[in-house]
Write an enzyme that holds these catalytic residues in place. Sequence first.
Site, PDB file in Angstrom:
ATOM      1  N   PHE A   1       0.805  -1.219   0.097  1.00  0.00           N
ATOM      2  CA  PHE A   1      -0.038   0.032   0.034  1.00  0.00           C
ATOM      3  C   PHE A   1       1.060   1.206   0.047  1.00  0.00           C
ATOM      4  O   PHE A   1       1.941   1.450   0.791  1.00  0.00           O
ATOM      5  CB  PHE A   1      -0.814   0.051   1.296  1.00  0.00           C
ATOM      6  CG  PHE A   1      -1.761   1.275   1.206  1.00  0.00           C
ATOM      7  CD1 PHE A   1      -3.147   1.266   0.554  1.00  0.00           C
ATOM      8  CD2 PHE A   1      -1.561   2.402   1.870  1.00  0.00           C
ATOM      9  CE1 PHE A   1      -3.859   2.303   0.323  1.00  0.00           C
ATOM     10  CE2 PHE A   1      -2.171   3.468   1.978  1.00  0.00           C
ATOM     11  CZ  PHE A   1      -3.544   3.530   1.120  1.00  0.00           C
TER      12      PHE A   1
ATOM     13  N   ASP B   1       8.919   2.504   2.020  1.00  0.00           N
ATOM     14  CA  ASP B   1       7.989   3.164   2.439  1.00  0.00           C
ATOM     15  C   ASP B   1       7.748   2.679   3.980  1.00  0.00           C
ATOM     16  O   ASP B   1       7.177   1.609   4.165  1.00  0.00           O
ATOM     17  CB  ASP B   1       6.858   2.842   1.606  1.00  0.00           C
ATOM     18  CG  ASP B   1       5.550   3.392   1.958  1.00  0.00           C
ATOM     19  OD1 ASP B   1       5.355   4.050   3.064  1.00  0.00           O
ATOM     20  OD2 ASP B   1       4.443   3.432   1.621  1.00  0.00           O
TER      21      ASP B   1
ATOM     22  N   LYS C   1       2.365   9.368   8.516  1.00  0.00           N
ATOM     23  CA  LYS C   1       1.573   9.082   9.689  1.00  0.00           C
ATOM     24  C   LYS C   1       1.988   9.505  11.269  1.00  0.00           C
ATOM     25  O   LYS C   1       1.946  10.686  11.447  1.00  0.00           O
ATOM     26  CB  LYS C   1       1.273   7.570   9.688  1.00  0.00           C
ATOM     27  CG  LYS C   1       0.423   7.155   8.539  1.00  0.00           C
ATOM     28  CD  LYS C   1      -0.256   5.876   8.578  1.00  0.00           C
ATOM     29  CE  LYS C   1      -1.331   5.715   7.554  1.00  0.00           C
ATOM     30  NZ  LYS C   1      -1.064   4.959   6.537  1.00  0.00           N
TER      31      LYS C   1
HETATM   32  C1  LIG Z   1      -1.090   5.289   4.975  1.00  0.00           C
HETATM   33  C2  LIG Z   1       0.086   5.125   4.008  1.00  0.00           C
HETATM   34  C3  LIG Z   1       0.380   5.563   3.128  1.00  0.00           C
HETATM   35  C4  LIG Z   1      -0.329   6.776   2.325  1.00  0.00           C
HETATM   36  O1  LIG Z   1      -0.318   7.893   3.505  1.00  0.00           O
HETATM   37  P1  LIG Z   1      -1.508   9.212   3.384  1.00  0.00           P
HETATM   38  O2  LIG Z   1      -1.183  10.037   4.328  1.00  0.00           O
HETATM   39  O3  LIG Z   1      -2.825   8.507   3.389  1.00  0.00           O
HETATM   40  O4  LIG Z   1      -1.307   9.729   1.991  1.00  0.00           O
HETATM   41  C5  LIG Z   1       1.474   5.120   2.184  1.00  0.00           C
HETATM   42  N1  LIG Z   1       1.907   4.234   2.585  1.00  0.00           N
HETATM   43  C6  LIG Z   1       1.897   3.432   3.555  1.00  0.00           C
HETATM   44  C7  LIG Z   1       2.745   2.142   3.951  1.00  0.00           C
HETATM   45  C8  LIG Z   1       0.877   3.647   4.491  1.00  0.00           C
HETATM   46  O5  LIG Z   1       0.587   2.908   5.581  1.00  0.00           O
END
Ligand SMILES: *Cc1c(COP(=O)(O)O)cnc(C)c1O
Length: 403
Positions: A143, A228, A257
Amino acid sequence: MIQTENSITNDLLAVAEKSVLFTARRPDIVMERGEGMFLWDTEGKRYLDFVGGWAVTSLGHSPAVLQEALSRQASTLVHASSGYYNKPMIEFASLLTGVSGMDKAFFASSGAEANESAIKLARKHGAVYMNGAYEIITLANGFHGRTLATMSATGKPQWKELFAPKVDGFKHVPINDLDACFAAVTNNTCAIMLELVQGEGGVNAVDEAYLYGLRKICDMYGMLLIFDEIQTGMGRTGKLFAYEHYGINPDVLTLGKGIGGGFPLSAMLTTAKYDLFEPGEQGGTYCGAPLAMAAGYAVLQELLERNLAGHAEVQGQYLINGLRKLSLGFPISNIRGKGLLLAFDVPEGTGTELAAICLREGLLINSPHPAMIRLVPPLIVTTRDIDDMLHILRRAFEQLNTQ
Ligand SMILES: *Cc1c(COP(=O)(O)O)cnc(C)c1O
């Protein structure tokens, strides 16, 4: 939930239905206030929060350090322009690069933007040093966000047909399968991008040997390795960054986050070698804005001072032990995760139901799939909070049986 006719909440919900664009199924409550591990709705009902704003409110709700940092900065400078340096931007970039072992920081507001930035940097690298290579290998069930490019990077099967045409240049390979990754590399590949523990995908960690292999592939071909860590970073997995569990460094690291403790903030970090953008190629109105920078600095300082990563490790273990005990009497299986990024499986269809019962009982838990519960509480969670949570969860399982 039982509510009196014409309650404030019902009025608010009616207005919400009329005026808030529908993008999510939300329960019939309105959140009003937060403090530490708890949220209160407009009926005054209290919720023990094991969702933590989806791994965002790492210091708990409305922490004093964030309030102070924001009000201090707000009374000094809210916004100048991302075309000028500001003091908190410089201070935070220095602190963050120092603790992460990276050299350079780019700031944005959401995780998706940080990943867009990483994707653009990888393509720039491909354009300049790899004969125009632009493909990025990512993982199935990963994701990476909800912009067009990050949705294309995301290996979610349900998203495959959405919002066509997709942004070109992403190949998805199964997690922990080094041969599949090797087979996907072509002259056109400029980077590999992945989460070290897939958050939305169900809390699946990559193996050490696999990650080591990815590092070697990237070094061999001169491709970027992008982690990420938007969900796994900032202490969530029991280390400040999840890559410390593996002892393998990325070329590009994205954070989001928990980095702002609830204030919208994200970052893309890289090494001096990949400081490749020319003026105008990357940026944004709110990049490195003073309020966000002050928030990030205060949150990181607090994380370090209180060793909340270490605390997350200890509390995570305590929570796992509690879940193991609970699993002797109830259908809990495959308890997994690192630190305070945890999940377990429940019989198909009961996850959603369990989360709904817990909500009624004053506990917030997240069911990303109908057969799974994910727990991402604030990093300040205590053993007492965990005991309370397990107690409510037990009651929820009991209710599930009698329904
Ligand atoms: C939540 C998340 C995103 C996206 O972040 P947003 O602030 O919602 O744009 C990208 N990568 C990972 C692993 C995430 O958990």
